[in-house]
Write a protein that holds these residues in place. Structure first.
Motif, PDB file in Angstrom:
ATOM      1  N   ALA A 155       0.843  -1.187   0.000  1.00 21.05           N
ATOM      2  CA  ALA A 155       0.000   0.000   0.000  1.00 21.05           C
ATOM      3  C   ALA A 155       0.887   1.249   0.000  1.00 21.05           C
ATOM      4  N   PRO A 156       0.409   2.339  -0.585  1.00 18.19           N
ATOM      5  CA  PRO A 156       1.213   3.566  -0.593  1.00 18.19           C
ATOM      6  C   PRO A 156       1.282   4.197   0.795  1.00 18.19           C
ATOM      7  N   LEU A 157       2.312   4.969   1.012  1.00 17.27           N
ATOM      8  CA  LEU A 157       2.447   5.786   2.201  1.00 17.27           C
ATOM      9  C   LEU A 157       1.645   7.061   1.926  1.00 17.27           C
ATOM     10  N   VAL A 158       0.699   7.377   2.798  1.00 18.91           N
ATOM     11  CA  VAL A 158      -0.165   8.538   2.608  1.00 18.91           C
ATOM     12  C   VAL A 158      -0.044   9.457   3.813  1.00 18.91           C
ATOM     13  N   VAL A 159       0.165  10.742   3.544  1.00 19.61           N
ATOM     14  CA  VAL A 159       0.241  11.754   4.592  1.00 19.61           C
ATOM     15  C   VAL A 159      -0.687  12.892   4.204  1.00 19.61           C
ATOM     16  N   SER A 160      -1.574  13.268   5.102  1.00 14.83           N
ATOM     17  CA  SER A 160      -2.446  14.419   4.894  1.00 14.83           C
ATOM     18  C   SER A 160      -1.987  15.539   5.821  1.00 14.83           C
ATOM     19  N   ILE A 161      -1.823  16.726   5.250  1.00 17.29           N
ATOM     20  CA  ILE A 161      -1.343  17.877   6.004  1.00 17.29           C
ATOM     21  C   ILE A 161      -2.405  18.970   5.919  1.00 17.29           C
ATOM     22  N   PRO A 162      -3.080  19.252   7.020  1.00 18.18           N
ATOM     23  CA  PRO A 162      -4.111  20.298   6.995  1.00 18.18           C
ATOM     24  C   PRO A 162      -3.480  21.692   6.894  1.00 18.18           C
ATOM     25  N   ARG A 191      -2.420  16.381   0.327  1.00 16.98           N
ATOM     26  CA  ARG A 191      -2.338  14.922   0.467  1.00 16.98           C
ATOM     27  C   ARG A 191      -1.132  14.438  -0.321  1.00 16.98           C
ATOM     28  N   VAL A 192      -0.215  13.780   0.375  1.00 15.03           N
ATOM     29  CA  VAL A 192       0.994  13.238  -0.235  1.00 15.03           C
ATOM     30  C   VAL A 192       0.852  11.727  -0.257  1.00 15.03           C
ATOM     31  N   GLU A 193       1.046  11.133  -1.431  1.00 14.16           N
ATOM     32  CA  GLU A 193       0.979   9.679  -1.582  1.00 14.16           C
ATOM     33  C   GLU A 193       2.255   9.218  -2.274  1.00 14.16           C
ATOM     34  N   VAL A 194       2.956   8.264  -1.646  1.00 11.68           N
ATOM     35  CA  VAL A 194       4.230   7.776  -2.166  1.00 11.68           C
ATOM     36  C   VAL A 194       4.232   6.255  -2.179  1.00 11.68           C
ATOM     37  N   MET A 195       4.630   5.686  -3.304  1.00 10.02           N
ATOM     38  CA  MET A 195       4.840   4.239  -3.392  1.00 10.02           C
ATOM     39  C   MET A 195       6.321   3.981  -3.114  1.00 10.02           C
ATOM     40  N   LEU A 196       6.587   3.327  -1.989  1.00 12.76           N
ATOM     41  CA  LEU A 196       7.961   3.062  -1.584  1.00 12.76           C
ATOM     42  C   LEU A 196       8.408   1.681  -2.037  1.00 12.76           C
ATOM     43  N   PRO A 197       9.627   1.560  -2.569  1.00 14.57           N
ATOM     44  CA  PRO A 197      10.162   0.232  -2.854  1.00 14.57           C
ATOM     45  C   PRO A 197      10.385  -0.511  -1.538  1.00 14.57           C
ATOM     46  N   TRP A 198      10.479  -1.818  -1.615  1.00 17.23           N
ATOM     47  CA  TRP A 198      10.509  -2.642  -0.402  1.00 17.23           C
ATOM     48  C   TRP A 198      11.588  -2.210   0.584  1.00 17.23           C
ATOM     49  N   LEU A 199      12.768  -1.808   0.094  1.00 25.04           N
ATOM     50  CA  LEU A 199      13.850  -1.418   0.998  1.00 25.04           C
ATOM     51  C   LEU A 199      13.472  -0.173   1.803  1.00 25.04           C
ATOM     52  N   ARG A 223       7.980  18.553   7.429  1.00 28.97           N
ATOM     53  CA  ARG A 223       8.454  19.467   6.375  1.00 28.97           C
ATOM     54  C   ARG A 223       7.278  20.151   5.688  1.00 28.97           C
ATOM     55  N   GLY A 224       6.209  19.409   5.455  1.00 29.35           N
ATOM     56  CA  GLY A 224       5.023  19.978   4.820  1.00 29.35           C
ATOM     57  C   GLY A 224       4.388  21.052   5.672  1.00 29.35           C
ATOM     58  N   GLN A 225       4.273  20.806   6.965  1.00 25.40           N
ATOM     59  CA  GLN A 225       3.685  21.798   7.864  1.00 25.40           C
ATOM     60  C   GLN A 225       4.546  23.056   7.916  1.00 25.40           C
ATOM     61  N   LEU A 226       5.856  22.888   7.954  1.00 26.84           N
ATOM     62  CA  LEU A 226       6.743  24.049   7.953  1.00 26.84           C
ATOM     63  C   LEU A 226       6.591  24.842   6.661  1.00 26.84           C
ATOM     64  N   LEU A 227       6.536  24.155   5.555  1.00 23.65           N
ATOM     65  CA  LEU A 227       6.409  24.812   4.258  1.00 23.65           C
ATOM     66  C   LEU A 227       5.093  25.569   4.148  1.00 23.65           C
ATOM     67  N   LEU A 228       4.037  24.980   4.665  1.00 25.32           N
ATOM     68  CA  LEU A 228       2.731  25.612   4.562  1.00 25.32           C
ATOM     69  C   LEU A 228       2.504  26.702   5.608  1.00 25.32           C
ATOM     70  N   THR A 229       3.279  26.704   6.686  1.00 22.09           N
ATOM     71  CA  THR A 229       3.097  27.751   7.692  1.00 22.09           C
ATOM     72  C   THR A 229       4.126  28.866   7.535  1.00 22.09           C
ATOM     73  N   ARG A 230       5.367  28.490   7.300  1.00 21.45           N
ATOM     74  CA  ARG A 230       6.423  29.520   7.188  1.00 21.45           C
ATOM     75  C   ARG A 230       6.726  29.869   5.748  1.00 21.45           C
ATOM     76  N   GLY A 231       6.554  28.899   4.845  1.00 20.61           N
ATOM     77  CA  GLY A 231       6.804  29.167   3.434  1.00 20.61           C
ATOM     78  C   GLY A 231       8.192  28.829   2.940  1.00 20.61           C
ATOM     79  N   ASP A 232       9.132  28.448   3.844  1.00 13.97           N
ATOM     80  CA  ASP A 232      10.486  28.163   3.375  1.00 13.97           C
ATOM     81  C   ASP A 232      10.888  26.704   3.536  1.00 13.97           C
ATOM     82  N   GLY A 233      10.129  25.910   4.291  1.00 13.09           N
ATOM     83  CA  GLY A 233      10.404  24.487   4.429  1.00 13.09           C
ATOM     84  C   GLY A 233      11.596  24.136   5.284  1.00 13.09           C
ATOM     85  N   LYS A 234      12.253  25.124   5.895  1.00 14.71           N
ATOM     86  CA  LYS A 234      13.456  24.845   6.707  1.00 14.71           C
ATOM     87  C   LYS A 234      13.089  24.609   8.148  1.00 14.71           C
TER      88      LYS A 234
END
Length: 105
Positions: free
Chosen positions: A3-10, A71-79, A94-105
């Motif tokens: 199954a894909p890795l799914v992350v939802s960031i409000p 919504r971020v969805e990623v298919m990860l290889p087994w490793l 990282r998503g929350q930082l990017l969406l709140t501060r705008g620089d992602g750092k």
């Protein structure tokens, strides 16, 4: 296949501002993770399709920008599946930082 890795960031930015912040800061945010590099980043409307390389493995996914969440969805290889929990926490942070501060750092 797993199954894909799914992350939802409000967020409270609205679709347009959230997409603008992601488009302008995603590369910088990814560059701050030394074991990962973005190989492809392609926007189609409010969806970005991407391919990344981490630890010699390639993962692909998509980011869908909504009015009040990303919504971020990623298919990860087994490793990389062994690192799924860490990846999920990192993506969310990282998503929350990017969406709140705008620089992602």
């Amino acid at each position: 296949m797993s199954a894909p890795l799914v992350v939802s960031i409000p967020h409270r930015l609205g679709r347009e501002e959230a997409a603008r912040r992601l488009k302008s800061g995603l590369g910088r945010a990814a560059a701050s993770i030394p074991v990962m590099q973005v190989e492809e980043e392609r926007w189609e409307g409010d969806r970005m399709n991407f391919r990344i390389r981490a630890l010699g493995q390639v993962a692909a996914g998509q980011i869908d920008v909504g009015e009040d969440q990303v919504r971020v969805e990623v298919m990860l290889p087994w490793l990389l599946q062994r690192f799924a929990e860490l990846a999920q926490a990192t993506i969310r942070k990282r998503g929350q930082l990017l969406l709140t501060r705008g620089d992602g750092k």
